[in-house]
Scaffold this active site. Structure first.
Site, PDB file in Angstrom:
ATOM      1  N   LYS A 185       0.828  -1.211   0.000  1.00 12.99           N
ATOM      2  CA  LYS A 185       0.000   0.000   0.000  1.00 12.99           C
ATOM      3  C   LYS A 185       0.864   1.264   0.000  1.00 12.99           C
ATOM      4  CE  LYS A 185      -1.582   1.748   3.892  1.00 12.99           C
ATOM      5  NZ  LYS A 185      -1.443   3.144   4.288  1.00 12.99           N
ATOM      6  N   ASN A 186       1.850   1.314   0.894  1.00 10.35           N
ATOM      7  CA  ASN A 186       2.598   2.563   1.027  1.00 10.35           C
ATOM      8  C   ASN A 186       3.494   2.831  -0.185  1.00 10.35           C
ATOM      9  OD1 ASN A 186       1.315   3.121   3.388  1.00 10.35           O
ATOM     10  ND2 ASN A 186       3.006   2.510   4.721  1.00 10.35           N
TER      11      ASN A 186
ATOM     12  N   ARG B  17       2.543  13.870  13.857  1.00  9.87           N
ATOM     13  CA  ARG B  17       2.853  13.706  12.433  1.00  9.87           C
ATOM     14  C   ARG B  17       3.121  15.023  11.691  1.00  9.87           C
ATOM     15  NH1 ARG B  17      -0.451   8.558  10.144  1.00  9.87           N
ATOM     16  NH2 ARG B  17       1.527   8.225   9.103  1.00  9.87           N
ATOM     17  N   PRO B  18       4.172  15.746  12.118  1.00 14.40           N
ATOM     18  CA  PRO B  18       4.501  17.002  11.435  1.00 14.40           C
ATOM     19  C   PRO B  18       5.021  16.753  10.017  1.00 14.40           C
ATOM     20  CG  PRO B  18       6.227  16.425  12.990  1.00 14.40           C
ATOM     21  CD  PRO B  18       5.136  15.401  13.174  1.00 14.40           C
TER      22      PRO B  18
ATOM     23  N   GLN C 162       9.869  18.391   7.696  1.00  9.95           N
ATOM     24  CA  GLN C 162      11.003  17.922   6.889  1.00  9.95           C
ATOM     25  C   GLN C 162      10.677  17.951   5.393  1.00  9.95           C
ATOM     26  OE1 GLN C 162      14.096  17.292   8.396  1.00  9.95           O
ATOM     27  NE2 GLN C 162      12.872  18.200  10.024  1.00  9.95           N
TER      28      GLN C 162
ATOM     29  N   ASP D 268       4.631  -0.024  12.136  1.00 11.12           N
ATOM     30  CA  ASP D 268       3.341  -0.510  11.616  1.00 11.12           C
ATOM     31  C   ASP D 268       3.057  -1.956  12.032  1.00 11.12           C
ATOM     32  OD1 ASP D 268       2.872   1.919  10.486  1.00 11.12           O
ATOM     33  OD2 ASP D 268       3.082   1.285   8.402  1.00 11.12           O
TER      34      ASP D 268
ATOM     35  N   ARG E   4      -8.614   0.449   4.900  1.00  6.85           N
ATOM     36  CA  ARG E   4      -7.684   1.342   4.205  1.00  6.85           C
ATOM     37  C   ARG E   4      -6.430   0.594   3.785  1.00  6.85           C
ATOM     38  NH1 ARG E   4      -6.207   5.938   7.909  1.00  6.85           N
ATOM     39  NH2 ARG E   4      -4.601   5.890   6.330  1.00  6.85           N
TER      40      ARG E   4
END
Ligand code: UD1
Length: 432
Positions: free
Chosen positions: A22-23, A122-123, A126, A305, A397
């Site tokens: 998926k990713n 989750r900024p 970067q 994960d 998802r």
């Protein structure tokens, strides 16, 4: 509202096929729009995040043709808009890749801030730093990332932390920047390498993906390609641990065993058997497993994960285990749900202190996010009696045909309407 109903206690047996990652797919679908020719992508997982992203690129003018359920052809030649702001796109994480791809190709992008699982702050500092160092001006207003540049110029970019998203995003923008970019301290996850290989198949010049420095020489344009996505390391890992939790014996097929090494090593350490073949792993667990300490780390360390699934397995194993989450600060929220099934876990800061119990008992639980949801399914498969997991939209998802694949392994799991009492009765009769 849909929910999973599970009758636990049956060891999983047989073989299961793992889908595309998926990713990796999220990065690759977006990267595909950077070419002005058709790109065919195979081994695409049929999961909700992927479908949302395909709709989003179609919404800005890309031509998206579904050749079959796992194959798509994308042509980005007619993109007429760099503004992506549907409600659906705000719910997924991979939407941020649209910034890198559109900025690289059109030198401008206006994209809704990404969503994704609520597992920490989750900024995206970067990502922004990288775009700015390539010469873009980036602002955030009204919930959108607005990035534009007269010209992108290659640069030496040092990431403060090895962020998966930032690495892929900067890599995409840099491959159409002028000159050479070096990304230091990049993420090294298998899907970084997969997205880089895909970009290279379209004519990009990226070297060193998967190592401590990625070197990119910008090109003027990208061309069409055909590409097959790597297998999903996390889907595979989830089945591996579900087999172990139920005391089963399963061949997990269409995997790259090297990508699973951190998971395999832990399984062997706690007493399961794992055999590796070219594109398959065979997991057998014929006794109660024992304790271990686990710390999540960027690849090749133990993946965050897989942390909820591993915590679940250790909660059923003998002895005391400690699981430390180092990547996302609130990723132990699901522990309360596991306790409802009989787990003995206390959380202090970012660590879970686990005293193994002999077994779980089924309960009604709620998936707080994608991977924790998968862990609750696993717990249900191992538990005595019936488990009801709701909020399964999170799980869908990332897991294709979860209930069918589990049934193919002899497990009892169905997706039903929560209000449909007849379906519940029918399921109970079938499995009793
Ligand atoms: C991706 C995966 C997700 C996985 C995670 C870590 C996708 C769509 N999602 O998420 O499934 O759990 O990698 O393997 O591929 N960070 C910053 N600033 C940034 C970016 C990240 O401080 O600009 C921090 C994060 O807070 C976190 C760490 O870096 O602590 C890793 O995050 P990152 O690798 O970026 O995760 P995602 O790309 O969001």
């Amino acid at each position: 509202m849909k929910q999973y109903i599970i009758k636990g206690g049956t060891p999983l047996r047989g073989e299961v096929m793992i889908g595309g990652a998926k990713n990796a797919a999220l990065g690759i679908i977006v990267a595909a729009i950077m070419a002005n020719e058709p790109v065919t992508i195979e081994n695409l997982p049929d999961v909700d995040d992927v479908n949302v992203l395909l709709d989003a690129i179609e919404g800005i003018g890309a031509i998206v043709e579904r050749l079959d359920i796992h194959t798509v052809r994308i042509n980005g030649a007619l993109i007429n808009d760099v503004n992506v702001d549907e409600d659906s796109i705000r719910k997924i994480r991979g939407s941020y890749y649209l910034v890198g791809a559109l900025l690289g190709k059109y030198k401008k992008a206006l994209v809704a801030l990404p969503g994704g699982c609520q597992i920490g702050s989750r900024p995206i500092d970067q990502h922004i730093k990288g775009f700015e160092q390539l010469g873009a001006e980036v602002t955030i207003h009204h919930g959108r990332i607005d990035a534009k540049a007269e010209q992108l110029t290659g640069n030496h970019i040092y990431l403060d932390c090895p962020s998966v998203g930032a690495t892929i995003n900067i890599m995409m923008a840099a491959c159409m920047a002028e000159g050479k970019t070096i990304i230091e301290n990049p993420a090294k996850e298998p899907h970084i390498v997969d997205v880089a290989n895909f970009l290279n198949s379209m004519g990009a010049n990226i070297k060193g993906a998967g190592t401590d420095a990625i070197r990119i020489r910008g090109v003027d344009s990208l061309h069409g390609s055909e590409y097959s996505i790597i297998p999903d390391q996390i889907e595979a890992g989830t089945y591996m641990l579900a087999v172990a939790a139920t005391g089963g014996d399963v061949y997990i097929k269409n995997v790259i065993p090297k990508h699973l090494e951190a998971i395999t090593a832990k399984l062997i350490e706690i007493g399961a058997k794992v055999e590796e073949f070219d594109d398959c792993v065979h997991v057998v667990s014929d006794r109660r497993l024992s304790y271990a300490n686990v710390k999540t780390m960027p690849y090749p360390g133990f993946p965050t994960d897989m942390q909820p699934q591993m915590t679940t397995l250790l909660a059923l194993s003998e002895g005391t285990s400690i699981v430390t989450e180092t990547i996302f600060e609130t990723r132990l929220k699901y522990v309360g749900e596991l306790r409802r099934m009989g787990a003995n876990i206390t959380v202090e800061g970012n660590a879970a202190f686990i005293t193994g119990v002999e077994g779980f008992t089924g309960a009604a639980v709620s998936a707080p996010d994608l991977r924790a949801g998968a862990a609750l399914v696993m717990a249900g498969l191992a538990a005595e009696g019936f488990t009801y997991v709701d909020q399964i939209q999170y799980i869908e998802r990332g897991y294709e045909n979860f209930e069918q694949k589990i049934r193919g392994l002899g497990g009892h799991m169905e997706k039903i309407d929560a209000e449909d009492e007849r379906a519940v009765r029918k399921f109970k009769m079938k499995v009793s």
